[in-house]
Design an enzyme around this catalytic site. Structure first.
Site, mmCIF file in Angstrom:
data_model
loop_
_atom_site.group_PDB
_atom_site.id
_atom_site.type_symbol
_atom_site.label_atom_id
_atom_site.label_comp_id
_atom_site.label_asym_id
_atom_site.label_seq_id
_atom_site.Cartn_x
_atom_site.Cartn_y
_atom_site.Cartn_z
ATOM 1 N N GLU A 74 0.814 -1.219 0.000
ATOM 2 C CA GLU A 74 0.000 0.000 0.000
ATOM 3 C C GLU A 74 0.848 1.270 0.000
ATOM 4 O O GLU A 74 0.320 2.379 0.141
ATOM 5 C CB GLU A 74 -0.930 0.017 1.218
ATOM 6 C CG GLU A 74 -1.985 -1.071 1.234
ATOM 7 C CD GLU A 74 -3.067 -0.890 0.181
ATOM 8 O OE1 GLU A 74 -2.883 -0.053 -0.730
ATOM 9 O OE2 GLU A 74 -4.090 -1.578 0.271
ATOM 10 N N HIS A 92 -3.101 2.990 8.143
ATOM 11 C CA HIS A 92 -4.112 2.246 7.399
ATOM 12 C C HIS A 92 -4.382 0.934 8.128
ATOM 13 O O HIS A 92 -3.448 0.197 8.436
ATOM 14 C CB HIS A 92 -3.622 1.971 5.981
ATOM 15 C CG HIS A 92 -4.443 0.956 5.234
ATOM 16 N ND1 HIS A 92 -5.816 1.044 5.127
ATOM 17 C CD2 HIS A 92 -4.089 -0.173 4.576
ATOM 18 C CE1 HIS A 92 -6.267 0.024 4.421
ATOM 19 N NE2 HIS A 92 -5.241 -0.746 4.080
ATOM 20 N N HIS A 94 -7.406 -2.493 8.879
ATOM 21 C CA HIS A 94 -8.579 -3.260 8.469
ATOM 22 C C HIS A 94 -9.444 -3.534 9.700
ATOM 23 O O HIS A 94 -9.887 -4.653 9.929
ATOM 24 C CB HIS A 94 -8.165 -4.588 7.822
ATOM 25 C CG HIS A 94 -7.359 -4.444 6.581
ATOM 26 N ND1 HIS A 94 -6.808 -5.519 5.927
ATOM 27 C CD2 HIS A 94 -7.004 -3.352 5.848
ATOM 28 C CE1 HIS A 94 -6.147 -5.109 4.851
ATOM 29 N NE2 HIS A 94 -6.250 -3.792 4.789
ATOM 30 N N HIS A 154 -12.756 -2.700 2.344
ATOM 31 C CA HIS A 154 -11.316 -2.792 2.610
ATOM 32 C C HIS A 154 -10.959 -2.403 4.039
ATOM 33 O O HIS A 154 -10.537 -3.247 4.819
ATOM 34 C CB HIS A 154 -10.584 -1.897 1.594
ATOM 35 C CG HIS A 154 -9.101 -2.034 1.595
ATOM 36 N ND1 HIS A 154 -8.329 -1.732 0.496
ATOM 37 C CD2 HIS A 154 -8.233 -2.419 2.555
ATOM 38 C CE1 HIS A 154 -7.055 -1.936 0.771
ATOM 39 N NE2 HIS A 154 -6.976 -2.348 2.027
#
Length: 215
Positions: A74, A92, A94, A154
């Site tokens: 990413e 980031h 999940h 996502h």
């Protein structure tokens, strides 16, 4: 070792993300910008097992400057965020509730005034395959004027002036998503109006004063 302190912080906050359930296994990634260099977590390594030397350093154009392991897949998203914002750190994840909202909605409405700390309504970026320029562009658009965005089917991404602020924004985003999901199980959540949010901003700009007691 270049950006030694930044790489140490990536490991510290990677462990915190894992310990608080914001990531599972190798899911999720973090980065810190220092000048024209970016330290990022590597791909394929659980965040609770990171070592500073494993975190690669790139320039803002995406060229490896000092390699540990391979950068996270990413990384293009992180670099796109740095190119379009004044952020110095990106997180980031999940996370469970963030991903639930990102899988079912096009935005997270302001159901609590603390949403203002993230810029108000949180946009859900259109779906694109992870690690692609398309996803990076979609996230950049969803983040415009905000500190957080969700990624369709996502997860979520947050930014900050430093890694601590970006991480706290992630915690707040997950809390807001959890409140919404749990409220939805009871009934239709009330959404704060623009007028109500503006009143919160005004209140913050003019904190109350209290009279001094006269003895």
């Amino acid at each position: 070792m270049l950006l030694a302190e930044q790489r140490r912080l990536l490991c510290e906050y990677g462990r915190r993300a894992a310990e608080t359930g914001l990531v599972v296994g190798t899911a999720g990634n973090l980065s810190i910008r220092a000048g024209d260099l970016v330290a990022v977590t590597p791909g394929g390594v659980p965040l609770d097992r990171l070592e500073p030397g494993a975190c690669p350093v790139l320039d803002v154009e995406g060229h490896l400057v000092e390699s540990g392991l391979q950068p996270s897949s990413e990384t293009p998203m992180h670099l796109a965020v740095y190119a379009s914002t004044g952020a110095r750190a990106v997180v980031h994840t999940h996370s469970v509730f963030g991903t639930v909202v990102a899988t079912t909605m096009t935005e997270l409405p302001p159901i609590h005034y603390n949403a203002l700390l993230l810029g108000g309504t949180v946009q859900v970026a259109d779906y694109a395959t992870y690690g692609t320029p398309e996803l990076a562009d979609n996230v950049r658009a969803a983040l415009a004027g905000r500190q957080a965005a969700l990624l369709a089917n996502h997860g979520g991404v947050t930014i900050g002036d430093d890694l601590d602020k970006a991480f706290e924004a992630t915690r707040l985003l997950e809390w807001l998503c959890e409140v919404y999901v749990r409220a939805k199980a009871v009934g239709e959540p009330r959404v704060l109006t623009e007028e109500q949010l503006a009143a919160v901003v005004q209140r913050a700009l003019q904190p109350p004063t209290f009279p001094t007691r006269e003895d």
